[in-house]
Motif scaffolding. Structure first.
Motif, PDB file in Angstrom:
ATOM      1  N   LYS A  87       0.857  -1.191   0.000  1.00 48.96           N
ATOM      2  CA  LYS A  87       0.000   0.000   0.000  1.00 48.96           C
ATOM      3  C   LYS A  87       0.895   1.245   0.000  1.00 48.96           C
ATOM      4  O   LYS A  87       2.036   1.178   0.439  1.00 48.96           O
ATOM      5  N   TYR A  88       0.323   2.336  -0.496  1.00 46.50           N
ATOM      6  CA  TYR A  88       1.116   3.557  -0.686  1.00 46.50           C
ATOM      7  C   TYR A  88       0.549   4.699   0.161  1.00 46.50           C
ATOM      8  O   TYR A  88      -0.619   4.655   0.551  1.00 46.50           O
ATOM      9  N   GLY A  92       0.323   9.805  -2.233  1.00 45.96           N
ATOM     10  CA  GLY A  92       1.036   9.205  -3.364  1.00 45.96           C
ATOM     11  C   GLY A  92       2.528   9.504  -3.406  1.00 45.96           C
ATOM     12  O   GLY A  92       3.248   9.023  -4.281  1.00 45.96           O
ATOM     13  N   LEU A  94       6.214   8.971  -2.543  1.00 44.94           N
ATOM     14  CA  LEU A  94       7.042   7.898  -1.972  1.00 44.94           C
ATOM     15  C   LEU A  94       8.350   8.434  -1.391  1.00 44.94           C
ATOM     16  O   LEU A  94       9.097   7.704  -0.768  1.00 44.94           O
ATOM     17  N   LYS A 164      10.707   4.021  -6.116  1.00 46.13           N
ATOM     18  CA  LYS A 164       9.611   3.042  -6.024  1.00 46.13           C
ATOM     19  C   LYS A 164      10.135   1.703  -5.480  1.00 46.13           C
ATOM     20  O   LYS A 164       9.545   1.107  -4.582  1.00 46.13           O
ATOM     21  N   TYR A 167      10.943   2.058  -1.684  1.00 46.61           N
ATOM     22  CA  TYR A 167       9.706   2.092  -0.889  1.00 46.61           C
ATOM     23  C   TYR A 167       9.105   0.680  -0.784  1.00 46.61           C
ATOM     24  O   TYR A 167       8.780   0.200   0.310  1.00 46.61           O
ATOM     25  N   GLU A 168       8.968   0.029  -1.921  1.00 47.47           N
ATOM     26  CA  GLU A 168       8.297  -1.284  -1.931  1.00 47.47           C
ATOM     27  C   GLU A 168       9.116  -2.346  -1.203  1.00 47.47           C
ATOM     28  O   GLU A 168       8.571  -3.220  -0.534  1.00 47.47           O
ATOM     29  N   TYR A 171       8.494  -1.760   2.403  1.00 50.38           N
ATOM     30  CA  TYR A 171       7.111  -2.129   2.740  1.00 50.38           C
ATOM     31  C   TYR A 171       6.972  -3.642   2.844  1.00 50.38           C
ATOM     32  O   TYR A 171       6.398  -4.178   3.788  1.00 50.38           O
ATOM     33  N   PRO A 193       2.855   3.698   5.854  1.00 51.37           N
ATOM     34  CA  PRO A 193       3.345   4.128   4.535  1.00 51.37           C
ATOM     35  C   PRO A 193       4.110   5.458   4.611  1.00 51.37           C
ATOM     36  O   PRO A 193       5.137   5.625   3.960  1.00 51.37           O
ATOM     37  N   ALA A 197       7.976   6.184   3.476  1.00 48.17           N
ATOM     38  CA  ALA A 197       8.376   7.220   2.510  1.00 48.17           C
ATOM     39  C   ALA A 197       9.499   8.088   3.100  1.00 48.17           C
ATOM     40  O   ALA A 197      10.437   8.466   2.387  1.00 48.17           O
ATOM     41  N   THR A 200      12.629   6.060   2.916  1.00 46.11           N
ATOM     42  CA  THR A 200      13.064   6.020   1.511  1.00 46.11           C
ATOM     43  C   THR A 200      13.883   7.269   1.190  1.00 46.11           C
ATOM     44  O   THR A 200      14.964   7.192   0.593  1.00 46.11           O
TER      45      THR A 200
END
Ligand code: HEC
Length: 212
Positions: A87-88, A92, A94, A164, A167-168, A171, A193, A197, A200
């Motif tokens: 989930k973000y 939006g 990141l 991206k 972040y992922e 997560y 989230p 971020a 990140t």
């Protein structure tokens, strides 16, 4: 033998045993039941103890019965399932605030369970990343279970794809590596989230001390 050579040998040995994953579970039903029982009795319930994390989801159960060495087909199933869970942040973005990320990267309160002094569930939580990863050059206390992340953004740049991925990965590490030793920090609800971020940004931003 120098320490460096010993760790290289250890890596080679691990790689060699990892060559051909078992096609059958390594833990049989009897052994699995014994392990589950041992885990259950090792973490007694008490004040402030949140034992919900002892419940193993499908991914952890699969990793455990194969001792993290899952056959290719199951590995693909795990990465696909874990990718779907990501989930973000609501806005939006990141890339958050690297200064906050520095705090959350460092904070050791990362949802410990079963300790003599359990974490206050209402307390702000961090990712305890230094337990496994180096980052800022000035920090001398860090673990080496994970790769060193010093100069992370300097080496890879700060492009959208790197942001991206970073972040992922934080997560849900298993979206990329089935049965990774890295906790699924967003998936498990340890980090929000927004905090992910921020972390990140701490790793990627050219302004961050990680990249100085
Ligand atoms: C228990 C140890 C452990 C903890 C805690 C941990 N990691 Fe990891 N991490 C690993 C391991 C092992 C790998 C390499 C295997 C993999 O990629 O899944 C890894 C991989 C990574 C990678 C990918 C590196 C690359 O070269 O692409 C990033 C980024 C990362 N971790 C960031 C973090 C951050 C940020 C935190 C804290 C929020 C954290 N990790 C907490 C063990 C850990």
């Amino acid at each position: 033998m120098k320490l460096k050579n010993i760790s290289l040998l250890a890596t080679l040995a691990l790689t060699a045993t990892g060559l051909g994953a078992a096609d059958k579970p390594v833990l049989d039903a009897k052994m699995k039941a014994a392990v589950d029982k041992m885990i259950a009795v090792s973490f007694p319930a008490g004040e402030n103890q949140d034992l919900s994390r002892l419940k193993q989801d499908e991914t952890i159960q699969t990793c455990n019965i194969y001792r993290d060495n899952v056959p290719e087909k199951l590995a693909a199933e795990i990465t696909a399932r874990e990718t779907k869970s990501i989930k973000y942040p609501a806005d939006g973005k990141l890339m958050g605030d690297w200064k906050k990320g520095q705090k959350y990267y460092t904070m050791g309160f990362a949802y410990r369970i079963g300790t003599v002094e359990p974490d206050d569930p209402k307390k702000d939580r961090g990712g305890n990343c230094y337990a496994c990863h180096a980052a800022e050059p000035k920090e001398v206390a860090y673990g080496t279970i994970g790769p060193g992340l010093t100069g992370y953004g300097k080496l890879r740049g700060a492009g959208d794809d790197i942001v991206k991925y970073t972040y992922e990965k934080i997560y849900n590490s298993q979206a990329f590596t089935a049965c990774s030793q890295m906790p699924r920090l967003g998936h498990n609800g340890i980090l929000t989230p927004e905090k992910i971020a921020d972390i990140t940004a701490f790793l990627v931003s050219p302004e961050s001390p990680v990249n100085k």
